[in-house]
Scaffold this motif. Structure first.
Motif, mmCIF file in Angstrom:
data_model
loop_
_atom_site.group_PDB
_atom_site.id
_atom_site.type_symbol
_atom_site.label_atom_id
_atom_site.label_comp_id
_atom_site.label_asym_id
_atom_site.label_seq_id
_atom_site.Cartn_x
_atom_site.Cartn_y
_atom_site.Cartn_z
ATOM 1 N N LEU A 1 37.677 41.098 34.272
ATOM 2 C CA LEU A 1 37.888 41.861 35.490
ATOM 3 C C LEU A 1 39.366 41.827 35.817
ATOM 4 O O LEU A 1 40.026 40.794 35.635
ATOM 5 N N THR A 2 39.886 42.944 36.280
ATOM 6 C CA THR A 2 41.288 42.987 36.667
ATOM 7 C C THR A 2 41.464 43.985 37.801
ATOM 8 O O THR A 2 40.532 44.726 38.155
ATOM 9 N N LEU A 3 42.659 44.006 38.357
ATOM 10 C CA LEU A 3 42.989 44.933 39.439
ATOM 11 C C LEU A 3 44.135 45.805 38.962
ATOM 12 O O LEU A 3 45.216 45.310 38.627
ATOM 13 N N VAL A 4 43.893 47.121 38.890
ATOM 14 C CA VAL A 4 44.876 48.080 38.399
ATOM 15 C C VAL A 4 45.022 49.194 39.434
ATOM 16 O O VAL A 4 44.026 49.847 39.785
ATOM 17 N N LYS A 5 46.215 49.386 39.941
ATOM 18 C CA LYS A 5 46.479 50.402 40.962
ATOM 19 C C LYS A 5 45.520 50.247 42.144
ATOM 20 O O LYS A 5 45.051 51.232 42.731
ATOM 21 N N GLY A 6 45.217 49.010 42.475
ATOM 22 C CA GLY A 6 44.311 48.741 43.583
ATOM 23 C C GLY A 6 42.845 48.960 43.275
ATOM 24 O O GLY A 6 42.004 48.902 44.175
#
Length: 234
Positions: A193-198
């Motif tokens: 899981l990651t956070l990309v551009k919010g």
């Protein structure tokens, strides 16, 4: 008999969540933001034939209303054999990678006001900082080897750890071989899981195997996937 899709692990990943990647990437619009989704090396997007679209529909259905399937990639050699009719297609694939986004109540929303580092720290808050992900993989491999023929089990190993690009987790489904042979078959799932551009995104690699020896390479694959999707969307 049609082989079921192994999407259960992906639900858990999104409910909580070294290989080099090619420069090619699919681009999608999410919550009004353009996001590039790189393909894993050796994997091809599966979205052309009616069988491939049917698999996508079943994966998306299994992910439920709070997650959205963006695309899935199949190991290119396997996909080519299936398309050519030289492989015994049984309703799913043996080696594929699912990419999805968290979509509460069916809507993808930006998770603004939180940095990637803060998000990943929240996901991995219960993991000791000095814990090495490779050690968690080794423990998982040791545990599932204790099961024998006829055993049915789902082993959720939760968050193994995190780095600056993602938080990583694994689930192993243990059961009898789908082809009717004796022994044990594993559905290996390793995701991030990651956070990309919010936006909260997840990659999940799924592989059917007669052993657990693929888990370390799958961890490397998914770590590289997270690094590349972060780099592609700076």
């Amino acid at each position: 008999m049609q082989r079921p899709i192994r999407y259960k692990s992906f639900l858990i990943y999104l409910g909580v969540a070294s290989a080099a990647f090619t420069s090619q990437a699919e681009e999608v619009s999410l919550a009004g933001r353009q996001v590039k989704i790189p393909a894993p090396p050796g994997y091809c997007i599966a979205n052309k034939t009616s069988d491939e679209k049917e698999v996508a529909s079943r994966i998306a259905y299994g992910m439920g209303p709070n997650n959205k399937l963006l695309m899935y990639f199949v190991e290119c050699k396997e996909l080519a054999r299936v398309r050519a009719g030289t492989a015994g297609y049984t309703g799913s694939f043996n080696d594929y990678v699912v990419v999805g986004a968290l979509a509460p109540k069916g809507e993808i929303r930006a998770f603004d006001g939180v940095t990637r580092a803060q998000y990943l720290q929240l996901l991995s808050r219960d993991v000791a900082q000095d814990t090495k992900m490779e050690e968690g993989i080794n423990r998982a491999m040791k545990r599932v080897r204790e099961f024998g023929p006829g055993d049915q089990s789902v082993q959720n190993f939760g968050i193994l750890g995190s780095d600056e690009n993602g938080a990583y987790m694994s689930i192993v489904t243990i059961g009898s071989p789908q082809d009717g042979t004796k022994g044990v078959e594993y559905s290996l799932s390793l995701g991030s899981l990651t956070l990309v551009k919010g936006l909260r995104l997840g990659y999940t690699a799924v592989r059917l195997s007669k052993s657990t020896e693929d888990l370390p390479s799958m961890l490397s694959l998914i770590k590289a996937a997270s690094a590349t999707v972060v780099a592609a969307n700076k």
